[in-house]
Design a protein around this motif. Structure first.
Motif, PDB file in Angstrom:
ATOM      1  N   ARG A  91      32.195  30.412  46.347  1.00  0.00           N
ATOM      2  CA  ARG A  91      32.032  30.283  44.899  1.00  0.00           C
ATOM      3  C   ARG A  91      31.616  31.615  44.278  1.00  0.00           C
ATOM      4  NH1 ARG A  91      27.599  29.096  41.747  1.00  0.00           N
ATOM      5  NH2 ARG A  91      26.424  28.586  43.611  1.00  0.00           N
ATOM      6  N   GLN A  92      30.709  32.335  44.936  1.00  0.00           N
ATOM      7  CA  GLN A  92      30.242  33.605  44.376  1.00  0.00           C
ATOM      8  C   GLN A  92      31.381  34.620  44.281  1.00  0.00           C
ATOM      9  OE1 GLN A  92      27.259  34.379  47.477  1.00  0.00           O
ATOM     10  NE2 GLN A  92      28.293  36.295  47.957  1.00  0.00           N
ATOM     11  N   TYR A  93      32.340  34.581  45.185  1.00  0.00           N
ATOM     12  CA  TYR A  93      33.495  35.477  45.113  1.00  0.00           C
ATOM     13  C   TYR A  93      34.357  35.116  43.911  1.00  0.00           C
ATOM     14  CZ  TYR A  93      32.461  36.155  50.152  1.00  0.00           C
ATOM     15  OH  TYR A  93      31.868  36.385  51.370  1.00  0.00           O
ATOM     16  N   ARG A  94      34.563  33.824  43.718  1.00  0.00           N
ATOM     17  CA  ARG A  94      35.372  33.372  42.583  1.00  0.00           C
ATOM     18  C   ARG A  94      34.690  33.720  41.266  1.00  0.00           C
ATOM     19  NH1 ARG A  94      35.939  29.314  46.547  1.00  0.00           N
ATOM     20  NH2 ARG A  94      34.489  27.871  45.546  1.00  0.00           N
ATOM     21  N   GLU A  95      33.367  33.672  41.250  1.00  0.00           N
ATOM     22  CA  GLU A  95      32.639  34.048  40.039  1.00  0.00           C
ATOM     23  C   GLU A  95      32.832  35.518  39.708  1.00  0.00           C
ATOM     24  OE1 GLU A  95      28.633  32.747  40.858  1.00  0.00           O
ATOM     25  OE2 GLU A  95      29.106  30.662  40.330  1.00  0.00           O
ATOM     26  N   VAL A  96      32.834  36.384  40.735  1.00  0.00           N
ATOM     27  CA  VAL A  96      33.091  37.813  40.510  1.00  0.00           C
ATOM     28  C   VAL A  96      34.484  37.988  39.916  1.00  0.00           C
ATOM     29  CG1 VAL A  96      33.485  40.046  41.653  1.00  0.00           C
ATOM     30  CG2 VAL A  96      31.506  38.655  42.291  1.00  0.00           C
ATOM     31  N   LEU A  97      35.466  37.343  40.513  1.00  0.00           N
ATOM     32  CA  LEU A  97      36.843  37.493  40.060  1.00  0.00           C
ATOM     33  C   LEU A  97      37.042  36.978  38.637  1.00  0.00           C
ATOM     34  CD1 LEU A  97      38.697  36.440  43.332  1.00  0.00           C
ATOM     35  CD2 LEU A  97      38.408  38.768  42.435  1.00  0.00           C
ATOM     36  N   ALA A  98      36.387  35.888  38.291  1.00  0.00           N
ATOM     37  CA  ALA A  98      36.566  35.261  36.981  1.00  0.00           C
ATOM     38  C   ALA A  98      35.656  35.834  35.900  1.00  0.00           C
ATOM     39  CB  ALA A  98      36.335  33.756  37.099  1.00  0.00           C
ATOM     40  N   SER A  99      34.746  36.714  36.273  1.00  0.00           N
ATOM     41  CA  SER A  99      33.784  37.267  35.325  1.00  0.00           C
ATOM     42  C   SER A  99      34.484  37.918  34.132  1.00  0.00           C
ATOM     43  CB  SER A  99      32.906  38.302  36.036  1.00  0.00           C
ATOM     44  OG  SER A  99      32.027  38.915  35.120  1.00  0.00           O
ATOM     45  N   GLY A 100      34.074  37.505  32.931  1.00  0.00           N
ATOM     46  CA  GLY A 100      34.628  38.086  31.718  1.00  0.00           C
ATOM     47  C   GLY A 100      35.927  37.445  31.248  1.00  0.00           C
ATOM     48  N   PHE A 101      36.461  36.518  32.029  1.00  0.00           N
ATOM     49  CA  PHE A 101      37.678  35.815  31.624  1.00  0.00           C
ATOM     50  C   PHE A 101      37.299  34.475  31.013  1.00  0.00           C
ATOM     51  CE2 PHE A 101      39.512  38.653  34.789  1.00  0.00           C
ATOM     52  CZ  PHE A 101      40.740  38.975  34.227  1.00  0.00           C
ATOM     53  N   ALA A 102      38.016  34.091  29.959  1.00  0.00           N
ATOM     54  CA  ALA A 102      37.851  32.752  29.403  1.00  0.00           C
ATOM     55  C   ALA A 102      38.540  31.768  30.353  1.00  0.00           C
ATOM     56  CB  ALA A 102      38.485  32.675  28.017  1.00  0.00           C
ATOM     57  N   LYS A 103      38.123  30.513  30.325  1.00  0.00           N
ATOM     58  CA  LYS A 103      38.694  29.501  31.219  1.00  0.00           C
ATOM     59  C   LYS A 103      40.216  29.379  31.067  1.00  0.00           C
ATOM     60  CE  LYS A 103      34.820  26.517  32.247  1.00  0.00           C
ATOM     61  NZ  LYS A 103      34.855  26.253  33.660  1.00  0.00           N
ATOM     62  N   ASN A 104      40.720  29.640  29.866  1.00  0.00           N
ATOM     63  CA  ASN A 104      42.166  29.517  29.653  1.00  0.00           C
ATOM     64  C   ASN A 104      42.927  30.784  30.048  1.00  0.00           C
ATOM     65  OD1 ASN A 104      41.344  31.167  27.566  1.00  0.00           O
ATOM     66  ND2 ASN A 104      42.548  30.120  26.009  1.00  0.00           N
ATOM     67  N   GLU A 105      42.231  31.772  30.603  1.00  0.00           N
ATOM     68  CA  GLU A 105      42.885  33.020  31.014  1.00  0.00           C
ATOM     69  C   GLU A 105      43.055  33.135  32.530  1.00  0.00           C
ATOM     70  OE1 GLU A 105      41.603  36.356  27.797  1.00  0.00           O
ATOM     71  OE2 GLU A 105      40.032  35.760  29.202  1.00  0.00           O
ATOM     72  N   ILE A 106      42.403  32.264  33.285  1.00  0.00           N
ATOM     73  CA  ILE A 106      42.419  32.386  34.742  1.00  0.00           C
ATOM     74  C   ILE A 106      42.445  31.002  35.378  1.00  0.00           C
ATOM     75  CG2 ILE A 106      39.894  32.524  34.976  1.00  0.00           C
ATOM     76  CD1 ILE A 106      40.419  34.760  37.097  1.00  0.00           C
ATOM     77  N   ARG A 107      43.226  30.841  36.421  1.00  0.00           N
ATOM     78  CA  ARG A 107      43.300  29.579  37.155  1.00  0.00           C
ATOM     79  C   ARG A 107      43.259  29.875  38.643  1.00  0.00           C
ATOM     80  NH1 ARG A 107      42.868  27.465  32.842  1.00  0.00           N
ATOM     81  NH2 ARG A 107      43.965  25.711  31.970  1.00  0.00           N
ATOM     82  N   PHE A 108      42.458  29.135  39.350  1.00  0.00           N
ATOM     83  CA  PHE A 108      42.429  29.194  40.809  1.00  0.00           C
ATOM     84  C   PHE A 108      43.264  28.038  41.345  1.00  0.00           C
ATOM     85  CE2 PHE A 108      38.700  31.647  39.754  1.00  0.00           C
ATOM     86  CZ  PHE A 108      38.706  32.652  40.707  1.00  0.00           C
ATOM     87  N   VAL A 109      44.080  28.340  42.333  1.00  0.00           N
ATOM     88  CA  VAL A 109      44.910  27.341  42.999  1.00  0.00           C
ATOM     89  C   VAL A 109      44.496  27.354  44.466  1.00  0.00           C
ATOM     90  CG1 VAL A 109      47.254  26.665  43.629  1.00  0.00           C
ATOM     91  CG2 VAL A 109      46.815  27.722  41.391  1.00  0.00           C
ATOM     92  N   TYR A 110      43.921  26.254  44.922  1.00  0.00           N
ATOM     93  CA  TYR A 110      43.412  26.149  46.285  1.00  0.00           C
ATOM     94  C   TYR A 110      44.508  25.636  47.217  1.00  0.00           C
ATOM     95  CZ  TYR A 110      40.734  24.176  50.195  1.00  0.00           C
ATOM     96  OH  TYR A 110      40.266  23.835  51.444  1.00  0.00           O
ATOM     97  N   LEU A 111      45.025  26.525  48.055  1.00  0.00           N
ATOM     98  CA  LEU A 111      46.050  26.174  49.030  1.00  0.00           C
ATOM     99  C   LEU A 111      45.369  25.679  50.292  1.00  0.00           C
ATOM    100  CD1 LEU A 111      48.416  29.261  48.563  1.00  0.00           C
ATOM    101  CD2 LEU A 111      48.449  27.064  47.344  1.00  0.00           C
ATOM    102  N   HIS A 112      45.723  24.475  50.716  1.00  0.00           N
ATOM    103  CA  HIS A 112      45.035  23.891  51.875  1.00  0.00           C
ATOM    104  C   HIS A 112      45.991  23.092  52.749  1.00  0.00           C
ATOM    105  CE1 HIS A 112      45.114  19.779  50.259  1.00  0.00           C
ATOM    106  NE2 HIS A 112      45.062  20.387  49.092  1.00  0.00           N
ATOM    107  N   ALA A 113      45.605  22.947  54.000  1.00  0.00           N
ATOM    108  CA  ALA A 113      46.329  22.139  54.989  1.00  0.00           C
ATOM    109  C   ALA A 113      45.362  21.885  56.135  1.00  0.00           C
ATOM    110  CB  ALA A 113      47.577  22.865  55.487  1.00  0.00           C
TER     111      ALA A 113
END
Length: 174
Positions: free
Chosen positions: A84-106
């Motif tokens: 989560r802390q890594y995703r927070e760094v990446l998303a810092s300063g972006f509005a929610k409508n400017e960035i989307r995380f897609v979790y690829l899993h199997a």
């Protein structure tokens, strides 16, 4: 719009990212390209990266994402973003409508099988267990199964982008 395809190594982030970029016409960046030589040597030797190792790498990625926003360009990034802390760094300063995380899993057995059949310049398959241990499954990402083909995962992501009103046209399948 910045889309970050996240998940453990072997989930298909790079393959799916390249396919998704071809369909959307958006730019594609592989976060692996931003690792330091020291990080690459560690991973090739089977040594898991620490949070301190990842800090400068995440900051470089964040800066690159901000450049895309400044230039009003859409981009897709393939990045593990395990915690989560890594995703927070990446998303810092972006509005929610400017960035989307897609979790690829199997299932981990399937990912391990795929990792053992591919060649990667420095991602040692022995690191999968440490990545699975570090993974903090996101609650706010779009979960996309990669148990099927990469093309199936791309179709699911495109459907999510359309449903969210973030994409209106796509290229035909190659």
């Amino acid at each position: 719009m910045i889309v970050i395809l996240m998940g453990v190594s072997g989930a298909g982030k790079t393959t799916i990212g390249a396919l998704l970029a071809a369909r959307t016409g958006w730019k594609f960046e592989d976060a692996d390209d931003y690792h330091s030589e020291e990080n690459r040597r560690k991973m090739a030797s089977g040594i898991p990266l620490t949070d301190a190792d990842r800090g400068p790498w995440l900051n470089s990625l964040h800066e690159r994402m901000l450049q895309y926003r400044k230039n009003s360009e859409n981009a897709i990034f393939a990045c593990s973003a395990l915690k989560r802390q890594y995703r927070e760094v990446l998303a810092s300063g972006f509005a929610k409508n400017e960035i989307r995380f897609v979790y690829l899993h199997a299932p981990s057995a399937l990912i391990k099988e795929r990792m053992n059949t591919r060649q990667h310049p420095y991602m040692n398959p022995e690191l999968l267990d440490s990545q699975l241990a570090a993974l903090e499954v996101p609650r706010d990402a779009w979960p996309i199964s990669v148990a099927g083909s990469p093309e199936q995962a791309v179709e699911e992501i495109l459907a999510q982008l359309r449903e969210a009103g973030l994409l209106t046209t796509v290229a035909e399948k190659p």
